[in-house]
Design an enzyme around this catalytic site. Structure first.
Site, short mmCIF file in Angstrom:
data_model
loop_
_atom_site.label_atom_id
_atom_site.label_comp_id
_atom_site.label_asym_id
_atom_site.label_seq_id
_atom_site.Cartn_x
_atom_site.Cartn_y
_atom_site.Cartn_z
N ASP A 1 4.32 9.39 -1.67
CA ASP A 1 2.73 8.88 -1.60
C ASP A 1 2.49 7.63 -2.02
OD1 ASP A 1 1.11 8.77 0.63
OD2 ASP A 1 0.58 10.89 0.39
N HIS B 1 0.81 -0.79 -0.13
CA HIS B 1 0.16 -0.41 0.16
C HIS B 1 1.02 1.28 -0.21
CE1 HIS B 1 -3.91 -1.39 0.99
NE2 HIS B 1 -3.29 -3.07 1.24
#
Length: 537
Positions: A443, A226
């Site tokens: 990110d 993730h």
């Protein structure tokens, strides 16, 4: 095959997801009403409404291989065990869109979820609710310190986020990481039924795929990262680099957000452990790379995660949210433009950079302080870690400086909130904000920007987004910026503030088309189909 220089990726905010999308419990009945006392070493938790701790064939001990058909393995359970001030314990809902995305698959397939309940030094019995088994994994206080706060978040987290902070390579932390990963693998092996599907989640559990395969070669195993997977030059700094690659290669499918991460991993599989990967480029949800491991073919692919877009779109249309959005503007004094930042308080998020850009725009007279209000919500994160404590102090000093220079009685130019808020309030803020400012240095995906888009059913607002968020590859109609280029951020922020309404609607329409089409359900289904698990409708 040369390693790909991957664009940055993300992790969701604690306001909504932290690796995910929308805060939902496993179900309204999945939260037990009575839990262990903090002074007891063991907790027999009994869920309400007739649910019982798993017994007989549902129990971990002696379950054999007649267990769950679909198992999710994650660092945390979808519910948290919390210690209350009066010395008792209770179960609370755990934020995470991963829960809402996978719940249909779990319930349709006699599912189970393996994870830590959130409190150290407490053992909790496995319990079930409406066909979904929750299997807690115990961690000691020392393991939380070394495996989680240490190796996971002071070694892997900064390394995988482009070394924005210097990673610490501590051998005792690594030992704890190996030990805890083995415990998770053993728990998953005990829960999974014969030939079932096990989906392992995220950077804390990268050794589990191979450990689990050694215990249960009959299982179909998937792994999804993730957070971003780093460029190979950075990954090669890790003393245990080959062990991590070997750990992941135990899966049948290894998933990343972006093709660059998948291609970097394929290069490392050849460089570090001598495997020969396929040479074609990896596509998004298509054309996975492949590696032959003995008699197994391991596929490596890109599966950009998303959000429950339809759910947030529906919520943002409710009368209570629309009224609250109008109320927010009124409470702020009716500024011409509202800017919004929502992040977990983390050094990867670039909060200080966006505030500096805002500060300089006002100093240069390009933005009139009386016309704008900036709301920055920074949800608490890793508050026991000294680096995060100092970061909070630094950001709050910036906030004080800006308000001291440009605020006046009756008008605060920058509102800073260090707290979590509920989902309805979040939707109202999205609907009230004219410009959403998302400027991470690195990110994995960043789901907050997708949430903003999903909430703008009115086609209003503008999105300013860092190129180094994984979402930037999908949200090309946003104002894309390099967060390291302060002048570029200032120019884009000024453009977004002064955006022509017709141009804004055109951009937002394109953004919404992407977000509403590629939602979290599509992400889960595309991964499971590539794994060969055939999603159940």
């Amino acid at each position: 095959m040369a390693p790909a220089q991957e664009k940055p990726e993300a992790v969701p905010s604690n306001v909504t997801p932290s690796n995910a999308v929308s805060p939902n419990a496993v179900s309204s009945n999945a939260v037990p009403s009575n839990a262990a006392h903090p002074n007891t070493a063991h907790a027999n938790t009994v869920p309400p409404n007739g649910s019982e701790p798993a017994t007989g064939p549902e129990q971990v001990q002696g379950r054999g291989h007649a267990g769950a058909e679909f198992v999710v393995v994650a660092n945390r359970l979808p519910v948290d065990l919390e210690r209350t001030e009066d010395g008792n314990q209770r179960w609370t809902q755990s934020p995470g869109g991963l829960v809402s995305a996978l719940e249909p698959f779990l319930r349709a397939r006699n599912g189970a979820w393996v994870g830590w309940p959130g409190v150290p030094d407490v053992e909790v019995d496995e319990f079930s609710d409406d066909g979904l088994v929750l299997h807690p994994v115990r961690l000691s206080s020392a393991e939380v310190r070394d495996y989680y706060e240490g190796f996971s978040n002071a070694t892997l987290w900064p390394l995988y986020h482009d070394v924005v902070a210097r990673p610490i390579f501590d051998r005792s932390w690594w030992d704890a990481y190996v030990r805890v990963n083995q415990r998770f693998a053993e728990a998953a092996a005990s829960v999974a039924g014969d030939g079932s599907t096990v989906w392992i989640q995220d950077y804390q559990l990268q050794l589990v795929p191979t450990m689990l395969r050694e215990l249960r070669p009959d299982l179909r195993i998937g792994f999804f990262l993730h957070i971003p997977f780093p460029p190979v030059e950075l990954f090669m700094q890790l003393p245990w680099r080959a062990e991590i690659v070997r750990g992941l290669i135990g899966a049948d499918l290894v998933g990343f957000h972006r093709p660059g991460g998948a291609q970097n991993f394929l290069w490392l599989a050849r460089q570090l452990i001598g495997l020969e990967p396929s040479r074609g480029s990896v596509g998004v949800r298509s054309r996975p790379g492949m590696v032959q491991v003995d008699d197994r073919t391991v596929r490596v692919g890109a599966f950009p995660i998303s959000i429950d877009a339809a759910g947030l779109d529906k919520l943002s249309r409710t009368r209570s949210v629309v009224d609250r959005a109008a109320q927010v503007r009124e409470e702020l004094g009716g500024p011409k433009k509202i800017l919004l930042g929502i992040d977990r308080l983390d050094y990867t998020k670039g909060i200080d950079l966006r505030l500096q850009a805002f500060h300089e725009l006002m100093q240069e007279g390009r933005v009139e302080p009386d016309d704008v209000t900036f709301i920055q919500l920074a949800t608490p994160s890793r508050e026991r870690v000294e680096h995060y404590q100092q970061m909070r102090v630094d950001i709050e000093q910036i906030v004080g400086r800006i308000n001291g220079e440009f605020g006046r009685v009756g008008h605060t130019v920058l509102h800073y909130l260090h707290q979590s808020i509920d989902r309805s309030e979040l939707a109202a803020l999205f609907l009230a904000a004219d410009v959403m400012v998302v400027t991470p240095l690195r990110d994995g995906m960043n789901l907050v920007c997708k949430e903003y888009v999903a909430a703008r059913h009115d086609l209003g607002g503008a999105l300013l987004l860092s190129e180094f968020a994984g979402a930037a590859a999908e949200l090309s109609s946003a104002f894309l910026v390099n967060p390291h280029d302060l002048d570029g951020v200032k120019n884009a922020l000024e453009q977004a503030i002064k955006l022509d309404p017709a141009e804004g609607r055109r951009r937002m329409r394109a953004l919404r088309r992407q977000v509403l089409t590629h939602d979290v359900d599509r992400w889960a289904r595309s991964f499971l189909e590539a794994l060969g698990a055939g999603p159940t409708t």
